[in-house]
Design a protein around this motif. Structure first.
Motif, PDB file in Angstrom:
ATOM      1  N   UNK A   1       1.211  -0.694   0.169  1.00 38.29           N
ATOM      2  CA  UNK A   1      -0.363  -0.181  -0.076  1.00 38.29           C
ATOM      3  C   UNK A   1       1.133   1.194   0.047  1.00 38.29           C
ATOM      4  N   UNK A   2       0.669   1.930  -0.513  1.00 36.18           N
ATOM      5  CA  UNK A   2       1.583   3.294  -0.971  1.00 36.18           C
ATOM      6  C   UNK A   2       0.633   4.349  -0.775  1.00 36.18           C
ATOM      7  N   UNK A   3       1.317   5.636   0.423  1.00 34.58           N
ATOM      8  CA  UNK A   3       0.332   6.033   0.788  1.00 34.58           C
ATOM      9  C   UNK A   3       0.925   7.770   0.183  1.00 34.58           C
ATOM     10  N   UNK A   4       0.452   8.627  -0.077  1.00 31.77           N
ATOM     11  CA  UNK A   4       0.979   9.902  -0.804  1.00 31.77           C
ATOM     12  C   UNK A   4       0.025  11.176   0.170  1.00 31.77           C
ATOM     13  N   UNK A   5       0.867  11.337   0.697  1.00 35.00           N
ATOM     14  CA  UNK A   5       0.670  12.803   1.450  1.00 35.00           C
ATOM     15  C   UNK A   5       0.463  14.303   0.872  1.00 35.00           C
ATOM     16  N   UNK A   6      -0.226  14.497   0.329  1.00 34.02           N
ATOM     17  CA  UNK A   6      -0.308  16.243  -0.693  1.00 34.02           C
ATOM     18  C   UNK A   6       0.673  16.897   0.139  1.00 34.02           C
ATOM     19  N   UNK A   7       0.570  18.176  -0.184  1.00 36.73           N
ATOM     20  CA  UNK A   7       0.379  19.118   0.843  1.00 36.73           C
ATOM     21  C   UNK A   7      -0.407  19.883   0.292  1.00 36.73           C
ATOM     22  N   UNK A   8      -0.810  21.370   1.203  1.00 33.04           N
ATOM     23  CA  UNK A   8      -1.822  21.745   0.774  1.00 33.04           C
ATOM     24  C   UNK A   8      -1.355  23.351  -0.216  1.00 33.04           C
ATOM     25  N   UNK A   9      -1.549  22.741  -1.617  1.00 33.28           N
ATOM     26  CA  UNK A   9      -1.325  23.752  -2.722  1.00 33.28           C
ATOM     27  C   UNK A   9      -2.626  24.212  -2.800  1.00 33.28           C
ATOM     28  N   UNK A  10      -3.086  24.735  -4.111  1.00 29.32           N
ATOM     29  CA  UNK A  10      -4.026  25.581  -4.607  1.00 29.32           C
ATOM     30  C   UNK A  10      -3.786  25.288  -5.908  1.00 29.32           C
ATOM     31  N   UNK A  11      -5.318  24.405  -6.797  1.00 27.12           N
ATOM     32  CA  UNK A  11      -4.755  24.660  -8.183  1.00 27.12           C
ATOM     33  C   UNK A  11      -5.549  23.177  -7.974  1.00 27.12           C
ATOM     34  N   UNK A  12      -5.609  22.799  -9.551  1.00 31.48           N
ATOM     35  CA  UNK A  12      -6.420  21.715 -10.014  1.00 31.48           C
ATOM     36  C   UNK A  12      -5.869  20.175  -9.063  1.00 31.48           C
ATOM     37  N   UNK A  13      -6.178  19.331  -9.105  1.00 31.06           N
ATOM     38  CA  UNK A  13      -5.754  17.667  -8.574  1.00 31.06           C
ATOM     39  C   UNK A  13      -4.226  17.512  -9.479  1.00 31.06           C
ATOM     40  N   UNK A  14      -2.918  17.316  -8.411  1.00 32.64           N
ATOM     41  CA  UNK A  14      -2.060  16.937  -9.247  1.00 32.64           C
ATOM     42  C   UNK A  14      -1.788  15.763  -9.640  1.00 32.64           C
ATOM     43  N   UNK A  15      -1.274  14.738 -11.158  1.00 32.97           N
ATOM     44  CA  UNK A  15      -0.932  14.210 -11.434  1.00 32.97           C
ATOM     45  C   UNK A  15       0.215  13.861 -11.062  1.00 32.97           C
ATOM     46  N   UNK A  16       0.235  12.580 -10.388  1.00 35.25           N
ATOM     47  CA  UNK A  16       1.527  11.812 -10.284  1.00 35.25           C
ATOM     48  C   UNK A  16       1.716  10.646 -10.789  1.00 35.25           C
ATOM     49  N   UNK A  17       3.568  10.106 -11.735  1.00 31.12           N
ATOM     50  CA  UNK A  17       3.374   9.008 -11.658  1.00 31.12           C
ATOM     51  C   UNK A  17       4.774   8.009 -10.606  1.00 31.12           C
ATOM     52  N   UNK A  18       4.372   7.213 -10.162  1.00 28.64           N
ATOM     53  CA  UNK A  18       5.315   6.470  -9.778  1.00 28.64           C
ATOM     54  C   UNK A  18       6.007   5.123 -10.283  1.00 28.64           C
ATOM     55  N   UNK A  19       7.347   5.563 -10.388  1.00 26.64           N
ATOM     56  CA  UNK A  19       7.882   4.721 -12.118  1.00 26.64           C
ATOM     57  C   UNK A  19       9.194   3.740 -10.739  1.00 26.64           C
ATOM     58  N   UNK A  20      10.099   2.882 -11.064  1.00 30.35           N
ATOM     59  CA  UNK A  20      10.804   2.374 -11.648  1.00 30.35           C
ATOM     60  C   UNK A  20      11.909   2.565 -11.801  1.00 30.35           C
ATOM     61  N   UNK A  21      13.265   3.561 -11.081  1.00 36.76           N
ATOM     62  CA  UNK A  21      14.431   4.209 -11.772  1.00 36.76           C
ATOM     63  C   UNK A  21      15.637   2.500 -11.710  1.00 36.76           C
ATOM     64  N   UNK A  22      16.675   2.296 -12.344  1.00 38.32           N
ATOM     65  CA  UNK A  22      17.011   1.230 -12.367  1.00 38.32           C
ATOM     66  C   UNK A  22      18.978   2.129 -11.900  1.00 38.32           C
ATOM     67  N   UNK A  23      19.627   1.375 -11.127  1.00 39.55           N
ATOM     68  CA  UNK A  23      21.086   1.416 -11.355  1.00 39.55           C
ATOM     69  C   UNK A  23      21.732   2.992 -12.385  1.00 39.55           C
ATOM     70  N   UNK A  24      21.717   2.531 -13.520  1.00 43.45           N
ATOM     71  CA  UNK A  24      21.572   3.547 -14.789  1.00 43.45           C
ATOM     72  C   UNK A  24      20.747   4.782 -14.776  1.00 43.45           C
ATOM     73  N   UNK A  25      20.190   5.205 -13.510  1.00 46.96           N
ATOM     74  CA  UNK A  25      19.076   6.174 -13.783  1.00 46.96           C
ATOM     75  C   UNK A  25      18.414   6.610 -14.820  1.00 46.96           C
ATOM     76  N   UNK A  26      17.874   5.451 -15.299  1.00 46.57           N
ATOM     77  CA  UNK A  26      17.037   5.185 -16.476  1.00 46.57           C
ATOM     78  C   UNK A  26      15.498   4.545 -15.787  1.00 46.57           C
ATOM     79  N   UNK A  27      14.229   4.472 -16.660  1.00 45.23           N
ATOM     80  CA  UNK A  27      13.377   4.604 -16.428  1.00 45.23           C
ATOM     81  C   UNK A  27      13.428   3.167 -16.568  1.00 45.23           C
TER      82      UNK A  27
END
Length: 162
Positions: free
Chosen positions: A31-57
């Motif tokens: 389970x991945x719980x993301x708590x957002x800051x209290x910013x004003x504006x539209x909903x955030x788009x967030x992508x969660x990615x696995x990054x390898x040891x060469x810093x690549x997606x």
């Protein structure tokens, strides 16, 4: 009858001898719980990615934001996705607004934990700043059990085994 028994035994033996059956699970669910800051504006788009040891997606783990027309606002991930074309239909959910939290289940290949990988949280909000590394967490057993602070729209992230 003997032929039927031999066939049944062969089928059973082949079923249990195959690698990567449902009996040998290669992923852990968190389970991945993301708590957002209290910013004003539209909903955030967030992508969660696995990054390898060469810093690549390497893989898209989850996408918060249902409308594909806004995926290009997640610039670095969108470049990767345009080349790789991961099937993300089963790992896509609603965007998340300022002050809210989102809990989603993500699957992580067991062999990637404690092997030099990272989990990157990339975020964007319409008419606001884009954060390519809102949060990056080393993919270690220790980091998966800790609270991790974001640097943009994400206040913090916590993982728990599912």
């Amino acid at each position: 009858m003997t032929r039927f028994i031999k066939t049944a035994l062969l089928f059973t033996a082949l079923t249990f001898a195959r690698p990567n059956t449902t009996f040998a699970q290669a992923t852990n669910k968190y389970k991945c719980m993301i708590q957002m800051t209290n910013y004003m504006g539209e909903g955030a788009y967030v992508v969660i990615s696995l990054i390898n040891s060469k810093n690549a997606y390497e893989k898209t783990l989850y996408v918060l934001g249902p409308d594909k027309k806004w995926y290009n606002s997640l610039k670095e991930w969108h470049k990767y996705q345009a080349k790789k074309k991961d099937n993300i239909s089963a790992i896509t959910g609603a965007s998340v607004t300022g002050g809210d939290r989102s809990v989603n289940v993500i699957e992580i290949d067991k062999s990637k934990i404690d092997a030099g990988y990272k989990i990157r949280f990339e975020s964007a909000v319409e008419d606001k700043a884009y954060h390519v590394k809102d949060l990056e967490i080393p993919l270690t057993t220790e980091a998966l059990s800790a609270k991790s602070e974001g640097t943009g729209y994400i206040r913090y992230v916590r993982f728990s085994p599912n």
